[in-house]
Design a protein around this motif. Structure first.
Motif, PDB file in Angstrom:
ATOM      1  N   LEU A  99       0.813  -1.213   0.000  1.00  0.00           N
ATOM      2  CA  LEU A  99       0.000   0.000   0.000  1.00  0.00           C
ATOM      3  C   LEU A  99       0.844   1.259   0.000  1.00  0.00           C
ATOM      4  O   LEU A  99       0.405   2.312  -0.462  1.00  0.00           O
ATOM      5  N   ILE A 100       2.068   1.172   0.519  1.00  0.00           N
ATOM      6  CA  ILE A 100       2.921   2.354   0.605  1.00  0.00           C
ATOM      7  C   ILE A 100       3.393   2.797  -0.767  1.00  0.00           C
ATOM      8  O   ILE A 100       3.903   3.911  -0.930  1.00  0.00           O
ATOM      9  N   VAL A 101       3.227   1.957  -1.788  1.00  0.00           N
ATOM     10  CA  VAL A 101       3.653   2.316  -3.141  1.00  0.00           C
ATOM     11  C   VAL A 101       2.875   3.532  -3.648  1.00  0.00           C
ATOM     12  O   VAL A 101       3.438   4.401  -4.324  1.00  0.00           O
ATOM     13  N   PHE A 102       1.594   3.646  -3.300  1.00  0.00           N
ATOM     14  CA  PHE A 102       0.759   4.703  -3.873  1.00  0.00           C
ATOM     15  C   PHE A 102       1.198   6.112  -3.471  1.00  0.00           C
ATOM     16  O   PHE A 102       1.300   6.993  -4.334  1.00  0.00           O
ATOM     17  N   PRO A 103       1.480   6.383  -2.180  1.00  0.00           N
ATOM     18  CA  PRO A 103       2.005   7.721  -1.863  1.00  0.00           C
ATOM     19  C   PRO A 103       3.293   8.032  -2.602  1.00  0.00           C
ATOM     20  O   PRO A 103       3.494   9.163  -3.057  1.00  0.00           O
ATOM     21  N   PHE A 104       4.161   7.038  -2.770  1.00  0.00           N
ATOM     22  CA  PHE A 104       5.437   7.303  -3.428  1.00  0.00           C
ATOM     23  C   PHE A 104       5.277   7.487  -4.932  1.00  0.00           C
ATOM     24  O   PHE A 104       6.088   8.176  -5.558  1.00  0.00           O
ATOM     25  N   ILE A 105       4.246   6.908  -5.511  1.00  0.00           N
ATOM     26  CA  ILE A 105       3.944   7.200  -6.919  1.00  0.00           C
ATOM     27  C   ILE A 105       3.582   8.672  -7.067  1.00  0.00           C
ATOM     28  O   ILE A 105       4.032   9.356  -8.001  1.00  0.00           O
ATOM     29  N   LEU A 106       2.781   9.198  -6.131  1.00  0.00           N
ATOM     30  CA  LEU A 106       2.431  10.615  -6.161  1.00  0.00           C
ATOM     31  C   LEU A 106       3.652  11.492  -5.910  1.00  0.00           C
ATOM     32  O   LEU A 106       3.835  12.525  -6.556  1.00  0.00           O
ATOM     33  N   PHE A 107       4.496  11.091  -4.953  1.00  0.00           N
ATOM     34  CA  PHE A 107       5.715  11.859  -4.689  1.00  0.00           C
ATOM     35  C   PHE A 107       6.586  11.942  -5.951  1.00  0.00           C
ATOM     36  O   PHE A 107       7.064  13.012  -6.323  1.00  0.00           O
ATOM     37  N   LEU A 108       6.789  10.778  -6.593  1.00  0.00           N
ATOM     38  CA  LEU A 108       7.626  10.732  -7.788  1.00  0.00           C
ATOM     39  C   LEU A 108       7.004  11.539  -8.928  1.00  0.00           C
ATOM     40  O   LEU A 108       7.713  12.255  -9.653  1.00  0.00           O
ATOM     41  N   SER A 109       5.671  11.444  -9.053  1.00  0.00           N
ATOM     42  CA  SER A 109       4.987  12.219 -10.096  1.00  0.00           C
ATOM     43  C   SER A 109       5.198  13.716  -9.878  1.00  0.00           C
ATOM     44  O   SER A 109       5.435  14.477 -10.827  1.00  0.00           O
ATOM     45  N   GLY A 110       5.102  14.146  -8.622  1.00  0.00           N
ATOM     46  CA  GLY A 110       5.325  15.558  -8.312  1.00  0.00           C
ATOM     47  C   GLY A 110       6.718  16.006  -8.694  1.00  0.00           C
ATOM     48  O   GLY A 110       6.900  17.096  -9.262  1.00  0.00           O
ATOM     49  N   CYS A 111       7.737  15.172  -8.413  1.00  0.00           N
ATOM     50  CA  CYS A 111       9.119  15.507  -8.771  1.00  0.00           C
ATOM     51  C   CYS A 111       9.282  15.619 -10.288  1.00  0.00           C
ATOM     52  O   CYS A 111       9.917  16.559 -10.794  1.00  0.00           O
ATOM     53  N   LEU A 112       8.712  14.657 -11.014  1.00  0.00           N
ATOM     54  CA  LEU A 112       8.848  14.651 -12.470  1.00  0.00           C
ATOM     55  C   LEU A 112       8.130  15.834 -13.107  1.00  0.00           C
ATOM     56  O   LEU A 112       8.655  16.467 -14.042  1.00  0.00           O
ATOM     57  N   ILE A 113       6.949  16.152 -12.606  1.00  0.00           N
ATOM     58  CA  ILE A 113       6.206  17.305 -13.142  1.00  0.00           C
ATOM     59  C   ILE A 113       6.967  18.593 -12.867  1.00  0.00           C
ATOM     60  O   ILE A 113       7.085  19.472 -13.733  1.00  0.00           O
ATOM     61  N   LEU A 114       7.503  18.703 -11.659  1.00  0.00           N
ATOM     62  CA  LEU A 114       8.262  19.904 -11.297  1.00  0.00           C
ATOM     63  C   LEU A 114       9.484  20.068 -12.184  1.00  0.00           C
ATOM     64  O   LEU A 114       9.881  21.190 -12.524  1.00  0.00           O
ATOM     65  N   MET A 115      10.077  18.934 -12.600  1.00  0.00           N
ATOM     66  CA  MET A 115      11.287  19.002 -13.412  1.00  0.00           C
ATOM     67  C   MET A 115      10.987  19.280 -14.881  1.00  0.00           C
ATOM     68  O   MET A 115      11.637  20.131 -15.509  1.00  0.00           O
ATOM     69  N   PHE A 116       9.994  18.607 -15.447  1.00  0.00           N
ATOM     70  CA  PHE A 116       9.809  18.637 -16.897  1.00  0.00           C
ATOM     71  C   PHE A 116       8.687  19.570 -17.365  1.00  0.00           C
ATOM     72  O   PHE A 116       8.810  20.178 -18.426  1.00  0.00           O
ATOM     73  N   VAL A 117       7.591  19.672 -16.618  1.00  0.00           N
ATOM     74  CA  VAL A 117       6.475  20.523 -17.053  1.00  0.00           C
ATOM     75  C   VAL A 117       5.954  21.372 -15.889  1.00  0.00           C
ATOM     76  O   VAL A 117       4.815  21.201 -15.446  1.00  0.00           O
ATOM     77  N   PRO A 118       6.774  22.266 -15.342  1.00  0.00           N
ATOM     78  CA  PRO A 118       6.355  23.047 -14.179  1.00  0.00           C
ATOM     79  C   PRO A 118       5.158  23.951 -14.442  1.00  0.00           C
ATOM     80  O   PRO A 118       4.448  24.346 -13.516  1.00  0.00           O
ATOM     81  N   GLU A 119       4.926  24.271 -15.729  1.00  0.00           N
ATOM     82  CA  GLU A 119       3.794  25.151 -16.046  1.00  0.00           C
ATOM     83  C   GLU A 119       2.440  24.514 -15.752  1.00  0.00           C
ATOM     84  O   GLU A 119       1.419  25.209 -15.668  1.00  0.00           O
ATOM     85  N   ILE A 120       2.399  23.172 -15.588  1.00  0.00           N
ATOM     86  CA  ILE A 120       1.133  22.502 -15.276  1.00  0.00           C
ATOM     87  C   ILE A 120       0.655  22.857 -13.871  1.00  0.00           C
ATOM     88  O   ILE A 120      -0.542  22.857 -13.580  1.00  0.00           O
ATOM     89  N   CYS A 121       1.591  23.163 -12.985  1.00  0.00           N
ATOM     90  CA  CYS A 121       1.274  23.618 -11.617  1.00  0.00           C
ATOM     91  C   CYS A 121       0.518  22.568 -10.790  1.00  0.00           C
ATOM     92  O   CYS A 121      -0.373  22.912 -10.017  1.00  0.00           O
ATOM     93  N   THR A 122       0.838  21.308 -11.021  1.00  0.00           N
ATOM     94  CA  THR A 122       0.194  20.260 -10.218  1.00  0.00           C
ATOM     95  C   THR A 122       1.193  19.504  -9.334  1.00  0.00           C
ATOM     96  O   THR A 122       0.801  18.590  -8.605  1.00  0.00           O
ATOM     97  N   SER A 123       2.459  19.871  -9.420  1.00  0.00           N
ATOM     98  CA  SER A 123       3.480  19.128  -8.678  1.00  0.00           C
ATOM     99  C   SER A 123       3.253  19.211  -7.175  1.00  0.00           C
ATOM    100  O   SER A 123       3.333  18.199  -6.462  1.00  0.00           O
ATOM    101  N   PHE A 124       2.945  20.413  -6.675  1.00  0.00           N
ATOM    102  CA  PHE A 124       2.721  20.550  -5.245  1.00  0.00           C
ATOM    103  C   PHE A 124       1.442  19.829  -4.810  1.00  0.00           C
ATOM    104  O   PHE A 124       1.350  19.332  -3.693  1.00  0.00           O
ATOM    105  N   GLY A 125       0.475  19.750  -5.707  1.00  0.00           N
ATOM    106  CA  GLY A 125      -0.736  18.987  -5.416  1.00  0.00           C
ATOM    107  C   GLY A 125      -0.430  17.503  -5.262  1.00  0.00           C
ATOM    108  O   GLY A 125      -0.943  16.848  -4.345  1.00  0.00           O
ATOM    109  N   CYS A 126       0.425  16.977  -6.147  1.00  0.00           N
ATOM    110  CA  CYS A 126       0.824  15.563  -6.050  1.00  0.00           C
ATOM    111  C   CYS A 126       1.577  15.306  -4.751  1.00  0.00           C
ATOM    112  O   CYS A 126       1.336  14.305  -4.065  1.00  0.00           O
ATOM    113  N   LEU A 127       2.486  16.216  -4.409  1.00  0.00           N
ATOM    114  CA  LEU A 127       3.272  16.045  -3.186  1.00  0.00           C
ATOM    115  C   LEU A 127       2.386  16.124  -1.950  1.00  0.00           C
ATOM    116  O   LEU A 127       2.562  15.367  -0.995  1.00  0.00           O
TER     117      LEU A 127
END
Length: 302
Positions: A99-127
């Motif tokens: 079950l702990i995989v799901f929070p870390f999927i969101l954490f990783l998604s936030g990092c990737l969004i922040l790095m590659f497409v910051p204009e989407i502005c959803t990285s902090f929401g994922c984190l």
């Protein structure tokens, strides 16, 4: 200023959470923690240097020359938290590591969004969502454990029984502390708690590597052994009884332990019936002990 502070806090959060749940950091975890702290230092300096980010005239977040390094530092902090989480769950013998995989999927998604497409502005929401899920997971884990013994508690027992009944084969061991009420009346409840913890320590040491261990009620314990190897079960049972005898030799006020065994096969009978048979055997041996008669548990179980 607030952007600088928030960017500096992000890599630190998983490190602080790792420190909160971790008992001992190995070299690799220490390295990832140091890398994460480096990311926070970079973010703080960015207010003056712009290395990690800067604010454009349109009040938008723009990447600096070292933003990719900062994002990797944050990922290192998350890796440290992931390792410490799995270690804590292993030590606490929690059943639902997946079950702990799901929070870390969101954490990783936030990092990737922040790095590659910051204009989407959803990285902090994922984190944020990942942090909330992690908190829920941590609370569920803490509520599933008995604070006195560290074993899985009655709530976990009632919940997990529906999962455990799907196992094709289990060796079930039930344990009971003889005359704990008398011990409480004679020496006080704090001493009774010491006896319970002493038994729980023996259970964890011997049986947790091969099964799920529960304090199902006050002085009752249930162990579901995930093995077909009867020789291993016998070896572990002998080891457990030897441990209890050693504890009683150190402190003769510690009560004796009664045990019962049962073999559960999914297509033969319900798990409740197997547990009832094990409890019947426990009471039988308990009565033999009280009558002063010899007890040979393994041979009769066989």
């Amino acid at each position: 200023i607030w952007a600088t502070i928030s960017m500096a806090i992000l890599p630190l959060l998983p490190v602080l959470m790792s420190i909160a749940i971790g008992k001992d950091f190995k070299l690799f975890e220490k390295i990832t923690a140091v890398i994460a702290v480096l990311g926070s230092v970079l973010a703080l300096s960015s207010g003056f240097t712009g290395f990690v980010f800067n604010i454009t005239a349109e009040n938008a977040l723009a990447h600096g020359s070292l933003f990719a390094v900062y994002d990797l530092c944050m990922a290192a902090g998350l890796l440290c938290l992931l390792i410490e989480t799995f270690k804590a769950n292993r030590d606490a013998h929690y059943r639902t590591d997946r079950l702990i995989v799901f929070p870390f999927i969101l954490f990783l998604s936030g990092c990737l969004i922040l790095m590659f497409v910051p204009e989407i502005c959803t990285s902090f929401g994922c984190l944020t969502a990942g942090t909330v899920l992690y908190y829920i997971y941590a609370m569920e884990s803490s509520l599933s454990h008995d604070p006195l013994t560290g074993l899985l508690n009655a709530h976990a027992y009632e919940t997990d029984i529906e999962i455990i009944r799907k196992e094709p084969y289990l060796n079930i061991i039930v344990l009971d502390i003889d005359d704990l009420a008398v011990c409480n009346q004679t020496y006080g409840h704090p001493y009774g708690d010491i006896c319970i913890r002493s038994l729980a320590d023996a259970v964890k040491t011997v049986f947790e590597p091969i099964g799920y261990c529960y304090r199902s009620s006050g002085d009752n314990f249930v162990i579901f052994c995930r093995t077909y190897d009867e020789k291993l079960i016998k070896k572990k049972s002998d080891q457990f009884l030897k441990t209890i005898i050693e504890k009683r030799n150190e402190n003769h006020h510690i009560p004796m332990i009664s045990t019962g065994f049962g073999v559960y096969m999914k297509n033969t009978e319900s798990i409740e019936k197997t547990i009832d048979r094990a409890n019947e055997q426990l009471r039988y041996y308990q009565n033999l002990r009280r009558e002063g008669k010899p007890i040979v548990i393994w041979e009769e179980t066989k």
